[in-house]
Design a protein around this motif. Structure first.
Motif, PDB file in Angstrom:
ATOM      1  N   HIS A  69      39.669  34.833  46.212  1.00 57.52           N
ATOM      2  CA  HIS A  69      38.582  35.692  45.742  1.00 57.52           C
ATOM      3  C   HIS A  69      37.363  35.547  46.651  1.00 57.52           C
ATOM      4  O   HIS A  69      37.112  34.475  47.199  1.00 57.52           O
ATOM      5  CB  HIS A  69      38.169  35.298  44.320  1.00 57.52           C
ATOM      6  CG  HIS A  69      39.211  35.582  43.304  1.00 57.52           C
ATOM      7  ND1 HIS A  69      39.319  36.797  42.674  1.00 57.52           N
ATOM      8  CD2 HIS A  69      40.213  34.815  42.808  1.00 57.52           C
ATOM      9  CE1 HIS A  69      40.318  36.767  41.827  1.00 57.52           C
ATOM     10  NE2 HIS A  69      40.894  35.571  41.884  1.00 57.52           N
ATOM     11  N   ALA A  71      33.801  34.670  47.031  1.00 56.83           N
ATOM     12  CA  ALA A  71      33.063  33.756  46.163  1.00 56.83           C
ATOM     13  C   ALA A  71      32.061  32.941  46.963  1.00 56.83           C
ATOM     14  O   ALA A  71      32.045  32.967  48.194  1.00 56.83           O
ATOM     15  CB  ALA A  71      34.041  32.805  45.469  1.00 56.83           C
ATOM     16  N   ASP A  85      31.854  33.088  41.229  1.00 56.97           N
ATOM     17  CA  ASP A  85      31.934  34.535  41.401  1.00 56.97           C
ATOM     18  C   ASP A  85      30.638  35.057  42.028  1.00 56.97           C
ATOM     19  O   ASP A  85      29.552  34.661  41.628  1.00 56.97           O
ATOM     20  CB  ASP A  85      32.149  35.185  40.028  1.00 56.97           C
ATOM     21  CG  ASP A  85      32.477  36.658  40.120  1.00 56.97           C
ATOM     22  OD1 ASP A  85      31.752  37.391  40.824  1.00 56.97           O
ATOM     23  OD2 ASP A  85      33.438  37.082  39.469  1.00 56.97           O
TER      24      ASP A  85
END
Length: 110
Positions: A69, A71, A85
């Motif tokens: 992801h 991040a 996040d």
């Protein structure tokens, strides 16, 4: 005409297929730089003192499944790594605080 493969021919075809599949899927890579990956992210606030911060990019496999992801990776004073996040509501505050403290997050422009 009869077509038959010997054990050695089948084994050779199998290993060539495995090798080519591995290259396509990225198992063998010519990129020697180790990539940082965040397979999971959190939006929870950090309550530990931050030693280092870096923004890491996301990656997907050839089928579109997310492997890593996008991040912020925070490493705390005790050495723990936290993937946060990029849309966590408190993230801009901590990035600004790190910048003011002379420890800006690597890979950011703000």
């Amino acid at each position: 005409m009869r077509f038959s493969l010997t054990f050695h021919q089948m084994a050779c075809i199998f290993f060539i297929t495995v090798f080519l599949s591995s290259c396509v899927l990225g198992v063998f890579s010519n990129d020697t730089k180790k990539k940082t990956c965040c397979p999971r992210v959190s939006k929870a606030a950090l309550h530990s003192q931050i030693e280092m911060c870096a923004r890491v990019s996301g990656r997907k496999n050839i089928f579109g499944k997310t492997l890593c992801h996008e991040a912020y990776l925070f490493i705390t004073k005790n050495g723990k790594k936290h993937c946060i996040d990029v849309n966590a509501r408190w993230i801009n505050e901590i990035l600004e605080q790190l910048k003011e403290d002379g420890n800006p997050c690597k890979g950011t422009t703000n």
